[in-house]
Design a protein around this motif. Structure first.
Motif, PDB file in Angstrom:
ATOM      1  N   SER A 122       0.850  -1.191   0.000  1.00 39.92           N
ATOM      2  CA  SER A 122       0.000   0.000   0.000  1.00 39.92           C
ATOM      3  C   SER A 122       0.884   1.238   0.000  1.00 39.92           C
ATOM      4  CB  SER A 122      -0.897  -0.011   1.240  1.00 39.92           C
ATOM      5  OG  SER A 122      -1.539   1.231   1.406  1.00 39.92           O
ATOM      6  N   LEU A 130      -7.436  -2.070   3.885  1.00 37.73           N
ATOM      7  CA  LEU A 130      -6.889  -3.392   3.576  1.00 37.73           C
ATOM      8  C   LEU A 130      -6.947  -4.345   4.760  1.00 37.73           C
ATOM      9  CD1 LEU A 130      -3.752  -2.145   1.633  1.00 37.73           C
ATOM     10  CD2 LEU A 130      -5.662  -3.380   0.643  1.00 37.73           C
ATOM     11  N   CYS A 185      -9.916  -2.669  -2.987  1.00 34.48           N
ATOM     12  CA  CYS A 185      -9.226  -3.374  -1.904  1.00 34.48           C
ATOM     13  C   CYS A 185      -9.815  -4.770  -1.712  1.00 34.48           C
ATOM     14  CB  CYS A 185      -9.317  -2.568  -0.606  1.00 34.48           C
ATOM     15  SG  CYS A 185      -8.286  -1.086  -0.599  1.00 34.48           S
ATOM     16  N   HIS A 189      -7.708  -8.198  -1.992  1.00 38.90           N
ATOM     17  CA  HIS A 189      -7.730  -9.169  -0.907  1.00 38.90           C
ATOM     18  C   HIS A 189      -8.134 -10.549  -1.422  1.00 38.90           C
ATOM     19  CE1 HIS A 189      -9.086 -10.999   2.926  1.00 38.90           C
ATOM     20  NE2 HIS A 189      -8.130 -10.257   3.439  1.00 38.90           N
TER      21      HIS A 189
END
Length: 318
Positions: A122, A130, A185, A189
């Protein structure tokens, strides 16, 4: 956690260690957990139990703690996130009681999550986007107005999981606070769980920081190389940055030139593709340079699927 020695010292009566051990032996023999252990290993006799009081006490103590788990961060077991498991074997006519430490499900889940997060970098993005968990049901139900966009993103995730890394990315547009960054995000993920690496870059702060990185060529090269090589690259809030020709042509242009036809790049923006081309065509230093904007767009427009994210402003609600 309290040891067997500590427990023996606390036993009332002030008797000898032998009498205290006899009392603990009696309690353990009456313990249902020890009864289950003996049912599993009929060869486990009283003599072996007496020789292994510490192991058996440890096992029963940890079992009861784990049955009422206070949470991983408050785990009182000797080895955090682990519990003792016992097994028997007969060696040379003698029964041996063996113990081993087993990782609990909560620690396994945390290790798995940390491994997933380690695949994601990031740059200037609030890590809460996140670090929080994601639920597909929540993604869909949080705002029904963005259902179509969510469907496109979930479809993209599934196609990537099934067929591998795509050459096309996504270009998310929409009003302020509709959850564009949140959805990206979520995608990072989900695909990190499938083994893909990713990076998300908040463009306004990244562009400002590049001014100082110009003086640290090694760090600049390392950052640019990471953005070139990561499987999934997201430029967040593109169009909100204050571009200069060097950033546009030699940093952003170099990254996109390397990635096109190799790896997908993703964008979130309040501007559509036509408007972002106008943004790229103007810099405070050189004014309008339409061909420079078009050149950069030739590295974006053919390699993205547009996704329009509708819905209400959620900022301050999460």
């Amino acid at each position: 956690m309290e040891s067997l020695g500590d427990l023996l010292k606390q036993m009332p009566g002030g008797g000898s260690a032998l009498r205290q051990a006899d009392k603990l032996m009696e309690e353990l023999l009456a313990d249902p957990l020890v009864g289950k252990l003996r049912s599993k290993y009929p060869e486990l006799d009283n003599e072996t139990i007496r020789l292994n009081l510490n192991k058996i006490y440890q096992c029963t103590k940890e079992f009861r703690i784990c049955s009422n788990c206070p949470g991983l961060d408050q785990c009182p077991n000797d080895f955090e996130g682990h519990y003792t498991e016992l097994s028997c074997e007969t060696v040379g006519g003698r029964v041996q009681l063996n113990d081993r430490k087993v990782t609990c499900k909560k620690l396994i889940a945390r290790q798995s999550e940390n491994k997933i997060r380690s695949r994601i970098r990031s740059f200037y993005v609030d890590d809460r986007a996140l670090l929080e968990g994601y639920s597909a049901d929540e993604i869909v139900s949080k705002d029904l107005e963005r259902m179509k966009a969510v469907g496109q993103i979930i479809k993209y995730i599934n196609v990537t999981k099934e067929n591998g890394l795509q050459k096309e990315g996504l270009y998310l547009t929409g009003s302020f606070g509709t959850g564009k960054t949140f959805l990206m995000c979520y995608m990072l993920h989900e695909l990190a769980k499938a083994g893909f690496t990713g990076a998300i870059v908040y463009m306004p702060e990244f562009v400002e920081d590049l001014k100082s990185l110009m003086l640290e060529q090694g760090k600049l090269k390392e950052t640019v190389d990471l953005m070139k090589e990561t499987d999934l690259l997201i430029f967040d809030d593109i169009g909100a940055e204050n571009l200069n020709p060097w950033v546009r042509d030699h940093v952003l242009g170099a990254i996109l030139n390397y990635r096109m036809n190799r790896k997908p790049t993703f964008y979130t923006s309040n501007y559509g593709l036509d408007a972002i081309e106008q943004h790229f065509s103007f810099t405070n230093k050189d004014g309008d340079e339409l061909h420079k904007g078009q050149r950069l767009m030739d590295r974006i427009r053919p390699y993205v699927q547009p996704v329009h994210v509708t819905g209400h402003n959620k900022r301050g609600l999460r």
